[in-house]
Design a protein around this motif. Structure first.
Motif, PDB file in Angstrom:
ATOM      1  N   LEU A   9      -1.362  -8.416  19.937  1.00  0.00           N
ATOM      2  CA  LEU A   9      -0.498  -8.225  18.769  1.00  0.00           C
ATOM      3  C   LEU A   9      -1.147  -7.280  17.760  1.00  0.00           C
ATOM      4  O   LEU A   9      -0.461  -6.450  17.140  1.00  0.00           O
ATOM      5  CB  LEU A   9      -0.205  -9.579  18.119  1.00  0.00           C
ATOM      6  N   GLU A  10      -2.450  -7.392  17.594  1.00  0.00           N
ATOM      7  CA  GLU A  10      -3.151  -6.548  16.635  1.00  0.00           C
ATOM      8  C   GLU A  10      -2.958  -5.061  16.942  1.00  0.00           C
ATOM      9  O   GLU A  10      -2.842  -4.242  16.019  1.00  0.00           O
ATOM     10  CB  GLU A  10      -4.643  -6.876  16.635  1.00  0.00           C
ATOM     11  N   GLU A  11      -2.916  -4.702  18.215  1.00  0.00           N
ATOM     12  CA  GLU A  11      -2.766  -3.293  18.587  1.00  0.00           C
ATOM     13  C   GLU A  11      -1.360  -2.790  18.302  1.00  0.00           C
ATOM     14  O   GLU A  11      -1.189  -1.700  17.749  1.00  0.00           O
ATOM     15  CB  GLU A  11      -3.130  -3.107  20.061  1.00  0.00           C
ATOM     16  N   LEU A  25       2.255   0.149  13.961  1.00  0.00           N
ATOM     17  CA  LEU A  25       3.313   0.139  12.953  1.00  0.00           C
ATOM     18  C   LEU A  25       2.740   0.291  11.547  1.00  0.00           C
ATOM     19  O   LEU A  25       3.336   0.962  10.690  1.00  0.00           O
ATOM     20  CB  LEU A  25       4.126  -1.147  13.070  1.00  0.00           C
ATOM     21  N   VAL A  26       1.588  -0.314  11.299  1.00  0.00           N
ATOM     22  CA  VAL A  26       0.950  -0.158   9.984  1.00  0.00           C
ATOM     23  C   VAL A  26       0.588   1.311   9.755  1.00  0.00           C
ATOM     24  O   VAL A  26       0.814   1.859   8.664  1.00  0.00           O
ATOM     25  CB  VAL A  26      -0.291  -1.053   9.875  1.00  0.00           C
ATOM     26  N   ARG A  27       0.076   1.975  10.783  1.00  0.00           N
ATOM     27  CA  ARG A  27      -0.261   3.394  10.641  1.00  0.00           C
ATOM     28  C   ARG A  27       0.989   4.230  10.405  1.00  0.00           C
ATOM     29  O   ARG A  27       0.979   5.170   9.595  1.00  0.00           O
ATOM     30  CB  ARG A  27      -1.024   3.884  11.870  1.00  0.00           C
ATOM     31  N   ALA A  28       2.088   3.889  11.082  1.00  0.00           N
ATOM     32  CA  ALA A  28       3.343   4.619  10.863  1.00  0.00           C
ATOM     33  C   ALA A  28       3.837   4.431   9.433  1.00  0.00           C
ATOM     34  O   ALA A  28       4.367   5.364   8.813  1.00  0.00           O
ATOM     35  CB  ALA A  28       4.398   4.137  11.859  1.00  0.00           C
ATOM     36  N   LYS A  29       3.631   3.236   8.897  1.00  0.00           N
ATOM     37  CA  LYS A  29       4.005   2.991   7.505  1.00  0.00           C
ATOM     38  C   LYS A  29       3.132   3.806   6.565  1.00  0.00           C
ATOM     39  O   LYS A  29       3.627   4.410   5.596  1.00  0.00           O
ATOM     40  CB  LYS A  29       3.896   1.494   7.201  1.00  0.00           C
ATOM     41  N   GLU A  30       1.852   3.836   6.828  1.00  0.00           N
ATOM     42  CA  GLU A  30       0.941   4.619   5.987  1.00  0.00           C
ATOM     43  C   GLU A  30       1.281   6.109   6.031  1.00  0.00           C
ATOM     44  O   GLU A  30       1.089   6.828   5.035  1.00  0.00           O
ATOM     45  CB  GLU A  30      -0.493   4.387   6.444  1.00  0.00           C
ATOM     46  N   GLU A  31       1.806   6.571   7.150  1.00  0.00           N
ATOM     47  CA  GLU A  31       2.206   7.972   7.291  1.00  0.00           C
ATOM     48  C   GLU A  31       3.569   8.263   6.676  1.00  0.00           C
ATOM     49  O   GLU A  31       4.010   9.418   6.658  1.00  0.00           O
ATOM     50  CB  GLU A  31       2.223   8.347   8.774  1.00  0.00           C
ATOM     51  N   GLY A  32       4.252   7.219   6.196  1.00  0.00           N
ATOM     52  CA  GLY A  32       5.556   7.404   5.574  1.00  0.00           C
ATOM     53  C   GLY A  32       6.717   7.496   6.538  1.00  0.00           C
ATOM     54  O   GLY A  32       7.843   7.800   6.131  1.00  0.00           O
ATOM     55  N   THR A  55       3.728 -16.739  15.984  1.00  0.00           N
ATOM     56  CA  THR A  55       3.513 -15.292  16.051  1.00  0.00           C
ATOM     57  C   THR A  55       3.841 -14.639  14.716  1.00  0.00           C
ATOM     58  O   THR A  55       3.126 -13.739  14.256  1.00  0.00           O
ATOM     59  CB  THR A  55       4.364 -14.674  17.172  1.00  0.00           C
ATOM     60  N   ILE A  56       4.908 -15.088  14.086  1.00  0.00           N
ATOM     61  CA  ILE A  56       5.289 -14.549  12.781  1.00  0.00           C
ATOM     62  C   ILE A  56       4.179 -14.785  11.764  1.00  0.00           C
ATOM     63  O   ILE A  56       3.788 -13.870  11.014  1.00  0.00           O
ATOM     64  CB  ILE A  56       6.600 -15.189  12.302  1.00  0.00           C
ATOM     65  N   ARG A  57       3.652 -15.989  11.736  1.00  0.00           N
ATOM     66  CA  ARG A  57       2.579 -16.306  10.784  1.00  0.00           C
ATOM     67  C   ARG A  57       1.330 -15.460  11.068  1.00  0.00           C
ATOM     68  O   ARG A  57       0.670 -14.960  10.145  1.00  0.00           O
ATOM     69  CB  ARG A  57       2.239 -17.793  10.857  1.00  0.00           C
ATOM     70  N   ARG A  58       1.022 -15.310  12.330  1.00  0.00           N
ATOM     71  CA  ARG A  58      -0.157 -14.522  12.700  1.00  0.00           C
ATOM     72  C   ARG A  58       0.014 -13.067  12.285  1.00  0.00           C
ATOM     73  O   ARG A  58      -0.897 -12.461  11.705  1.00  0.00           O
ATOM     74  CB  ARG A  58      -0.372 -14.634  14.207  1.00  0.00           C
ATOM     75  N   ALA A  59       1.192 -12.508  12.565  1.00  0.00           N
ATOM     76  CA  ALA A  59       1.439 -11.120  12.192  1.00  0.00           C
ATOM     77  C   ALA A  59       1.406 -10.944  10.681  1.00  0.00           C
ATOM     78  O   ALA A  59       0.822  -9.984  10.158  1.00  0.00           O
ATOM     79  CB  ALA A  59       2.783 -10.664  12.756  1.00  0.00           C
ATOM     80  N   HIS A  60       2.020 -11.882   9.972  1.00  0.00           N
ATOM     81  CA  HIS A  60       2.096 -11.784   8.515  1.00  0.00           C
ATOM     82  C   HIS A  60       0.722 -11.883   7.870  1.00  0.00           C
ATOM     83  O   HIS A  60       0.491 -11.322   6.786  1.00  0.00           O
ATOM     84  CB  HIS A  60       3.020 -12.882   7.976  1.00  0.00           C
ATOM     85  N   SER A  61      -0.210 -12.576   8.537  1.00  0.00           N
ATOM     86  CA  SER A  61      -1.574 -12.670   8.003  1.00  0.00           C
ATOM     87  C   SER A  61      -2.312 -11.339   8.124  1.00  0.00           C
ATOM     88  O   SER A  61      -3.284 -11.096   7.399  1.00  0.00           O
ATOM     89  CB  SER A  61      -2.351 -13.769   8.730  1.00  0.00           C
ATOM     90  N   MET A  62      -1.853 -10.484   9.042  1.00  0.00           N
ATOM     91  CA  MET A  62      -2.475  -9.167   9.222  1.00  0.00           C
ATOM     92  C   MET A  62      -1.849  -8.118   8.314  1.00  0.00           C
ATOM     93  O   MET A  62      -2.550  -7.252   7.776  1.00  0.00           O
ATOM     94  CB  MET A  62      -2.316  -8.711  10.680  1.00  0.00           C
ATOM     95  N   HIS A  63      -0.526  -8.201   8.167  1.00  0.00           N
ATOM     96  CA  HIS A  63       0.208  -7.244   7.334  1.00  0.00           C
ATOM     97  C   HIS A  63       1.532  -7.883   6.952  1.00  0.00           C
ATOM     98  O   HIS A  63       2.152  -8.559   7.782  1.00  0.00           O
ATOM     99  CB  HIS A  63       0.463  -5.937   8.096  1.00  0.00           C
ATOM    100  N   PRO A  64       2.011  -7.690   5.728  1.00  0.00           N
ATOM    101  CA  PRO A  64       3.289  -8.310   5.340  1.00  0.00           C
ATOM    102  C   PRO A  64       4.430  -7.924   6.268  1.00  0.00           C
ATOM    103  O   PRO A  64       4.633  -6.748   6.576  1.00  0.00           O
ATOM    104  CB  PRO A  64       3.518  -7.761   3.923  1.00  0.00           C
TER     105      PRO A  64
END
Length: 337
Positions: free
Chosen positions: A133-135, A140-147, A161-170
């Motif tokens: 999941l982290e990968e 997606l986090v990088r795509a967000k940072e790129e706008g 899974t939702i809780r785990r993902a949310h702990s990494m990024h909103p």
């Protein structure tokens, strides 16, 4: 009909309380409209106050995104655009690839088809069990940072899974099938979303058409994706149509349609819930949106709850292959085949 369509919040976005699921304009259900009719429906939805349009790379293997791109993007500032990755076309077939490389590739294709440089809400359509999941989330986090995307969503995933993902990024939104006859989100996902401040997007809120009276005893046509779903096949279909008849009677007694009752019931379940019914028919779209003007008593919603307890619908909600790609919790003794 209020011009705002009683806006609700999905992450950072204020959207109409009923959005539009665009899948069946290009994919899944039969019959499909021609291009001109699909374009008219999309523009009618926007003119009627719908400000939340949901598509995916999977739908029509890109054709649905192309449809939205050529039809709506001249009015881009008027709506929130959502699309999805991970579940997409692979070698001409539906497949899952949650690798960062695939997510980047699918996103670039979606941006091109949609004729935009930014997608407001971008979902992982499914969880790829072969990729950490982290990968996937990291891409997606990088795509967000790129706008290139504005917020991240998840689809058909478990509360854990939702809780785990949310702990990494909103996480802004979670999308899962939810209707009177599919109440799996009530096991854990709805509560997790409410606790974490995540919007919940209910797809197939009309029971894939059955709770709107659009499926008869003959079932659906060959080639329609519902032809592989046990709920729409004998012997289960007859049981489910009998449930619909009782549901429709409740709606008629209240002076509304079954589709409107289904949507009003969903909206009553929480202010963080936004249903996205899909349709190819403008009259049906108007009927769906009119659910926002109803004032129905709580006792009616209690009657719906009583009619559709867990396990009320006969048959699995997915084919075995599709169920294997789904992470949402299941009820004890739920039939999965």
């Amino acid at each position: 009909m209020p011009s705002s369509l009683l806006d609700r919040q999905i992450g950072p976005f204020s959207v109409s309380a009923i959005g539009l699921g665009c899948m069946n304009l290009s994919h899944g259900y039969l019959p499909r409209p021609d291009a001109a009719a699909a374009e008219r429906l999309l523009l009618h939805a926007l003119d009627s106050g719908v400000t939340f349009f949901d598509t995916a790379a999977l739908y029509g293997f890109g054709r649905n995104e192309e449809l939205l791109g050529r039809t709506l993007m001249h009015r881009r500032r008027e709506f929130t655009l959502a699309s999805k990755c991970v579940l997409a076309e692979i070698d001409g077939k539906r497949g899952i690839d949650g690798s960062p490389q695939a997510i980047v590739r699918v996103l670039e294709h979606s941006l091109r088809r949609l004729r935009v440089d930014h997608i407001d809400l971008y979902y992982m359509h499914r969880l790829d069990p072969k990729v950490p999941l982290e990968e996937s989330l990291g891409a997606l986090v990088r795509a967000k940072e790129e706008g290139k995307i504005g917020a991240i969503g998840l689809s058909e995933m478990s509360a854990a899974t939702i809780r785990r993902a949310h702990s990494m990024h909103p996480i802004a939104a979670v999308q899962t099938e939810y209707s009177p006859w599919t109440r799996n989100p009530e096991i854990a996902v709805l509560d997790a979303c409410k606790e974490l401040g995540i919007g919940f997007v209910a797809f197939s809120p009309l029971g894939r058409g059955l709770l709107a009276g659009n499926v008869g005893s003959q079932g659906v046509a060959d080639g329609d994706i519902r032809a592989d779903i046990p709920r729409f096949l004998p012997p289960h279909l007859a049981h489910n149509l009998a449930l619909y008849e009782r549901f429709q009677a409740l709606a008629a007694e209240a002076g509304c349609t079954a589709a409107q009752l289904s949507l009003a019931w969903l909206l009553s379940k929480g202010g963080h819930i936004v249903p996205i019914p899909g349709t190819t028919n403008i009259a049906h779209l108007d009927e769906d949106l009119a659910a926002l003007s109803l004032d129905l008593p709580d006792r009616l919603f209690a009657d719906v709850d009583a009619l559709f307890p867990a396990g009320a619908a006969a048959g699995a909600r997915y084919s075995p292959a599709a169920q294997a790609q789904t992470g949402t919790e299941t009820w004890p003794d739920e039939v999965l085949a």
